[in-house]
Write a protein that holds these residues in place. Structure first.
Motif: not given
Length: 330
Positions: A227-235
């Motif tokens: 399992v990996n997690r990544y954080t992305v932006s709406h912009h």
């Protein structure tokens, strides 16, 4: 106008309710608009409250297997304290904001097999009764669509989607369930992994992308999950090379070797691959006492964007008829 249901709590002659959602799809975190149409009964009634419930068909895993049922994941009071005269017709407009983690039900007009609805509750003279249940169609946010489109262009195939009761540890998950979009691996990874599950946990500031790979076991090793997690932006979605990002994520996920035996290890990254620490990424769910009743639901698959559909596993159950007989599992 057809009023879908009389208030059973009040018997024949009570008020009737029909909620009509404005046409079109909505997005997670977006505004849901419509009108609640009321029709008076054989006498005057005071409507103490008009409440909308967001409901979802959710799967639950427990020691005895799996079950499915309806879960309420948000409630909004949109009116009340009004006198409805005998035979009077009245409409109450509403605008409510959907939770950011509201599951998506379609992509490019293709259904994903997710059943969401809006149920109306009227409170009259201390009696409550559920009115009609209307289907809710949710399209992806721009960043969600960009990621799914990139996966399709890279050769990953759409398999199915469902909602799982439980919480993904180490995330900012708010709802009592999460959506899993199951995809088949691109050809170059097919010998390493059986399938990959994608979960989006959106919020006002951005979105967590949780990827889980069910690895194939080798001759001398057992298969296990990563399992990996990544954080992305709406912009700035249009400025990101999502094909490159998605390919990097998948390579890291599939090549990753779990640090905790057969359990998953959990890496957190931003949209540009920078690490933000590690921890356990195991998903937690309810135990045997789960109050989610079994119900008819299934999976719908189709061609979604550039994603090639897997074979049909089952037909989606009829979520919007006969739900009253199941009781209120939420």
């Amino acid at each position: 106008m057809v009023f879908k249901r009389l208030l059973g709590s009040l018997g024949i002659g009570g008020p009737a309710v029909d909620t009509v959602l404005d046409p079109g799809t909505v997005t997670p975190g977006g505004s849901l608009t419509g009108q609640v149409h009321l029709k008076g009964g054989d006498a005057d009634f005071t409507i103490e409250h008009i409440t909308l419930e967001l409901v979802a068909r959710v799967e639950a895993e427990h020691e005895d297997g799996e079950s499915e049922g309806m879960v309420v994941f948000d409630r909004f009071t949109v009116g009340g304290n009004l006198r409805l005269a005998e035979g009077e017709q009245r409409s109450v407009p509403f605008t409510v904001s959907l939770p950011w983690e509201t599951p998506i039900t379609e992509l490019y007009g293709q259904g994903l097999g997710i059943a969401l609805g809006v149920r109306t509750e009227l409170g009259v003279a201390d009696a409550k009764d559920k009115g009609d249940l209307d289907p809710l169609a949710v399209r992806p946010l721009p960043v969600q669509e960009a990621i799914l489109e990139a996966l399709g262009q890279l050769g990953f195939g759409f398999k199915s989607a469902d909602l799982e009761l439980g919480h993904i540890r180490g995330t900012g998950q708010q709802l009592p369930f999460y959506q899993e979009i199951e995809i088949t691996p691109a050809p170059q990874y097919a010998h390493q992994v059986n399938e990959i599950e994608v979960t989006f946990l959106a919020g006002p500031a951005g979105m967590e992308v949780v990827l889980e790979a069910d690895k194939r076991g080798g001759f001398l090793s057992e298969g296990h999950d990563a399992v990996n997690r990544y954080t992305v932006s709406h912009h700035g979605v249009e400025q990101v090379n999502w094909n490159a990002e998605a390919e990097s994520w998948m390579r890291q996920l599939i090549e990753h070797r779990a640090s905790y035996g057969s359990h998953s290890s959990y890496g957190s990254h931003d949209a540009y691959g920078h690490s933000h620490g590690d921890g356990h990424g195991r998903r937690s769910g309810p135990g045997m006492g789960t109050a989610v009743a079994a119900g008819a639901a299934g999976l719908a698959v189709g061609v979604v964007g550039g994603m090639v559909a897997a074979e049909v596993v089952d037909e989606i159950g009829d979520f919007f008829e006969g739900d009253e007989e199941e009781g209120d599992e939420g």
